[in-house]
Design a protein around this motif. Structure first.
Motif, short mmCIF file in Angstrom:
data_model
loop_
_atom_site.label_atom_id
_atom_site.label_comp_id
_atom_site.label_asym_id
_atom_site.label_seq_id
_atom_site.Cartn_x
_atom_site.Cartn_y
_atom_site.Cartn_z
N GLU A 8 -6.01 6.50 -8.01
CA GLU A 8 -7.27 7.19 -7.70
C GLU A 8 -7.47 8.45 -8.54
O GLU A 8 -8.52 9.10 -8.44
N LYS B 100 1.28 5.11 1.20
CA LYS B 100 0.80 6.07 2.18
C LYS B 100 0.60 7.41 1.49
O LYS B 100 1.45 7.89 0.76
N ILE B 101 -0.55 8.02 1.75
CA ILE B 101 -0.78 9.35 1.23
C ILE B 101 0.01 10.32 2.09
O ILE B 101 -0.18 10.40 3.30
N THR C 187 0.99 4.06 -7.67
CA THR C 187 0.59 3.55 -6.37
C THR C 187 -0.94 3.46 -6.34
O THR C 187 -1.63 3.95 -7.25
N GLU C 188 -1.49 2.85 -5.32
CA GLU C 188 -2.94 2.78 -5.18
C GLU C 188 -3.53 4.19 -5.13
O GLU C 188 -4.59 4.47 -5.71
N TRP C 189 -2.83 5.09 -4.45
CA TRP C 189 -3.30 6.48 -4.36
C TRP C 189 -3.20 7.16 -5.73
O TRP C 189 -4.10 7.89 -6.14
N SER D 73 0.84 -1.19 0.00
CA SER D 73 0.00 0.00 0.00
C SER D 73 0.87 1.24 0.00
O SER D 73 1.96 1.27 0.55
N VAL E 102 2.78 9.40 -5.88
CA VAL E 102 1.87 9.09 -6.98
C VAL E 102 2.31 7.83 -7.71
O VAL E 102 1.49 7.04 -8.16
#
Length: 233
Positions: free
Chosen positions: A105, A5-6, A100-102, A3, A82
Motif C-alpha cells: 500500500e 496484520k497492520i 506484505t499486502e500492507w 494477509s 512491511v
C-alpha cells in the motif's frame, strides 16, 4: 497469500522492535517515519515492488548499501509488518523477501515521491539505477494507446533479472519480475541501462538492435509500440 496484520503499536513499541530512537509523536506521519524513515529503508521497499527478491539480489540492486545495514533494514521492515520472509520449496530452498499486502500500500507514496523528485530544482538525477527501476519507470510513464491499441506479452531479460510485461488493448497490465512462465510475443534481452536509454529515447531501438546492444526476437512491431508508448522525459 496470507494477509498481513497492520501492527497496532505505539511509537515506543515500534522503537523497541526496530531497535532505534523514535519521534515519539502522536502523528501518523511521524509514526510512518518511525517504520520506514531510516536511510535505505524505502529503497529496499522499492526493490520489492515488482516481486520477491533474495538477499543477494537486493545487495546487487543496491550496491551502496552495506550487508550489515541491509540485514538490519530487512529485520526492521519485517518487524513492523512491511515485508515478510519466505523459503522457496526444493530444489531452490532459498529465502526470499516480499512485501506484505500492507507494505504494498506504499505504492502511492512512491508515485508522489517520483513526481516531486523529478521536479527538483537543485538535485540532478545522477548515479546508478537498478533493473527494477527501469521497469518501474516503464510502468509509471506508459501512456495508454486507446486509438492505436494492441495486445502483446513481453519477456524482458536484463542480466539475472527476468520480467513479464503484458499490454492488453493498449493498456499496460502486468509488470512483474520472475514471471518467466508461459509464451511471450516478444523477447528483449540486454543490459538494463541500454533498455533505459531506449525507453527514454536517448537511443533509438533500431540502433540498439543493429549494434547488438539489445536482442529482440519475436514481434518487433510490438516492441516498437511499447517503446513509443513511453514519451521522452
Amino acid at each position: 497469500m496470507e494477509s498481513a496484520k497492520i501492527p497496532e503499536e505505539t511509537s515506543e513499541n515500534i522503537g523497541e522492535k526496530v531497535g532505534k530512537r523514535t519521534y515519539g509523536q502522536a502523528c501518523p506521519i511521524a509514526h510512518a517515519l518511525d517504520m520506514i524513515g531510516e536511510r535505505w529503508a524505502l529503497l529496499v521497499v522499492r526493490e520489492l515492488r515488482l516481486g520477491p527478491r533474495r538477499y543477494a539480489d537486493l545487495q546487487a540492486a543496491l550496491p551502496g548499501l552495506g550487508p550489515s545495514v541491509l540485514a538490519q533494514r530487512l529485520r526492521d521492515l519485517e518487524a513492523v509488518g512491511v515485508l515478510r520472509r519466505r523459503t522457496l520449496p526444493p530444489p531452490a530452498a532459498s529465502r526470499t523477501y516480499e512485501l506484505t499486502e500492507w507494505g504494498a500500500e506504499l505504492e502511492p507514496v512512491f508515485a508522489a515521491l517520483r513526481t516531486w523528485g523529478m521536479r527538483s530544482p537543485v538535485v540532478p538525477l545522477t548515479g546508478g539505477i537498478s533493473a527494477d527501476t527501469v521497469l518501474l519507470g516503464l510502468r509509471a510513464f506508459f501512456v495508454p494507446q486507446p486509438d492505436a491499441s494492441w495486445t502483446a506479452t513481453y519477456r524482458i531479460a536484463l542480466g539475472r533479472d527476468v520480467y513479464r510485461v503484458e499490454v492488453v488493448d493498449g493498456e499496460l497490465g502486468t509488470v512483474a519480475r520472475g514471471q518467466d512462465s508461459g509464451p511471450a510475443d516478444a523477447h528483449i534481452e540486454g543490459d538494463h541501462l541500454m533498455l533505459q536509454s531506449v525507453l527514454s529515447h536517448e537511443r533509438t531501438l533500431a540502433s540498439a538492435i543493429d549494434d547488438g546492444d539489445l536482442t529482440v526476437t519475436g514481434d518487433l512491431e510490438a516492441v516498437r509500440r511499447l517503446v513509443d508508448a513511453v514519451p521522452p522525459r
